[in-house]
Enzyme design. Structure first.
Site, PDB file in Angstrom:
ATOM      1  N   CYS A  73      16.110  17.651   6.906  1.00  0.00           N
ATOM      2  CA  CYS A  73      16.678  17.343   8.297  1.00  0.00           C
ATOM      3  C   CYS A  73      17.703  16.438   8.129  1.00  0.00           C
ATOM      4  CB  CYS A  73      15.588  16.703   9.083  1.00  0.00           C
ATOM      5  SG  CYS A  73      16.487  16.239  10.725  1.00  0.00           S
ATOM      6  N   CYS A 186      22.867  20.704  10.486  1.00  0.00           N
ATOM      7  CA  CYS A 186      21.388  20.406  10.982  1.00  0.00           C
ATOM      8  C   CYS A 186      20.575  21.543  10.240  1.00  0.00           C
ATOM      9  CB  CYS A 186      21.309  20.529  12.533  1.00  0.00           C
ATOM     10  SG  CYS A 186      19.638  20.807  12.934  1.00  0.00           S
TER      11      CYS A 186
END
Length: 265
Positions: A73, A186
Site C-alpha cells: 500500500c 495506489c
C-alpha cells in the site's frame, strides 16, 4: 505457523504483489491481510494511518511471525513505514512507493501523471521523491477515492466495459494534461493496470512498482532469512462492508488458486 511473507494493505489492492511474488517464487508461504475494517486508508489522517497499520502489523506478527512484511500500500508506506520499523525492529518491512524515478527515465513530454490516494498525493514524501528523481518534470497528481472504492467493492464482478468506464475519467484527465506516463501509486490500481493501459493507448505508458518490490523481498530472503518450510497461501480480511464482500473475496481466491482464510480478528 510461521510464514515467509505477509502482505498488508487496506484492502485487496495489493493482491497483484502477492501473485507476482508467487510467480517468481512458487514455493513461498504467504498470507495477505486486507485491513478492510479501516478501508480506505487514503482518506485518513497520518495519525490514523499509523495507528491502524501498527495494530494490523502487531496482529500479523503475533499470529504468523513472518520473515518479512510487504506493505502493499503506497499510503501506508509513505506515511507509516518508519513508524512500523521502529515499533517492530525484529521484522523486515518492505514498502511500496510511487514509481517516480522510472517514470522520469521514460517520459518524453516531462509531464508525469500520478494516480494515487488523496493521502499519498498530499504527503511530503511524494514531493520529495519528485524533487530527487524528477526535478525537471511536472508531476500531475490525481487522488481518486471513487476508483479505489470501485476496485475494492465492484471490480471482481464488473464487466470489461464497466472496468474501462471506471478508469476513463482518470486517463482522460492525464491525457488532457499532456502526460505520457501514468504512475499507479495506489496498489488498488494494479488490478486495473491492463484496463488503464488499454484506455490510455500506445502514447501513454502505465508504470507500477511491483517488479522492484518483489525483487527486493526475494533478495532479502536469499540473504539469510530462513523459510518456514511449509507452504500456506491465504487471504484474510479484518471486516466486511457488505454481505457480498465475502463472496467476492472467495471468488477472487478461487480464480487465483489461493485460499480465503476469512475474518482475522
Amino acid at each position: 505457523m510461521a510464514v515467509d511473507f505477509a502482505f498488508l494493505d487496506s484492502g485487496v489492492g495489493g493482491l497483484p504483489y502477492l501473485l507476482y511474488l508467487l510467480k517468481k517464487s512458487p514455493s513461498s508461504s504467504c498470507v495477505y491481510v486486507a485491513d478492510t475494517k479501516n478501508f480506505p486508508y487514503g482518506e485518513k489522517t497520518s495519525e490514523e494511518i499509523i495507528e491502524a497499520a501498527g495494530e494490523a502489523s502487531n496482529k500479523i506478527i503475533n499470529r504468523w511471525n513472518p520473515s518479512e512484511i510487504v506493505v502493499a500500500c503506497n499510503t501506508i508506506s509513505v506515511t507509516a513505514l518508519d513508524s512500523l520499523r521502529k515499533s517492530f525492529p525484529s521484522t523486515n518491512f518492505i514498502g511500496t512507493v510511487p514509481a517516480i524515478k522510472p517514470a522520469a527515465l521514460v517520459s518524453r513530454t516531462r509531464k508525469i501523471g500520478l494516480l494515487a490516494t488523496n493521502a499519498t498525493v498530499k504527503h511530503p514524501y511524494t514531493q520529495a521523491l519528485k524533487e530527487e528523481f524528477a526535478s525537471d518534470c511536472t508531476l500531475v497528481s490525481r487522488g481518486d477515492p471513487e476508483l479505489i472504492a470501485f476496485i475494492e467493492h465492484k471490480f471482481f464482478t464488473a464487466s470489461e466495459e464497466e472496468r474501462l468506464a471506471a478508469v476513463r475519467p482518470a486517463v482522460e484527465y492525464f491525457r488532457q494534461e499532456g502526460c505520457d506516463v501514468i504512475i499507479l501509486a495506489c496498489t488498488h490500481f494494479l488490478n486495473m493496470a491492463d484496463y488503464i493501459q488499454k484506455e490510455a493507448g500506445s502514447d501513454i505508458k502505465v508504470l507500477d512498482s511491483r517488479e522492484g518490490v518483489v525483487r527486493h523481498a526475494l533478495e532479502l530472503q536469499k540473504s539469510g532469512i530462513s523459510s518456514s518450510g511449509e507452504k500456506e497461501v491465504k487471504l484474510y480480511v479484518t471486516g466486511f462492508t457488505s454481505s457480498n464482500d465475502s463472496l467476492s473475496y472467495e471468488k477472487f481466491c478461487l480464480n487465483n488458486k489461493i485460499k480465503f482464510g476469512g475474518m482475522m480478528e
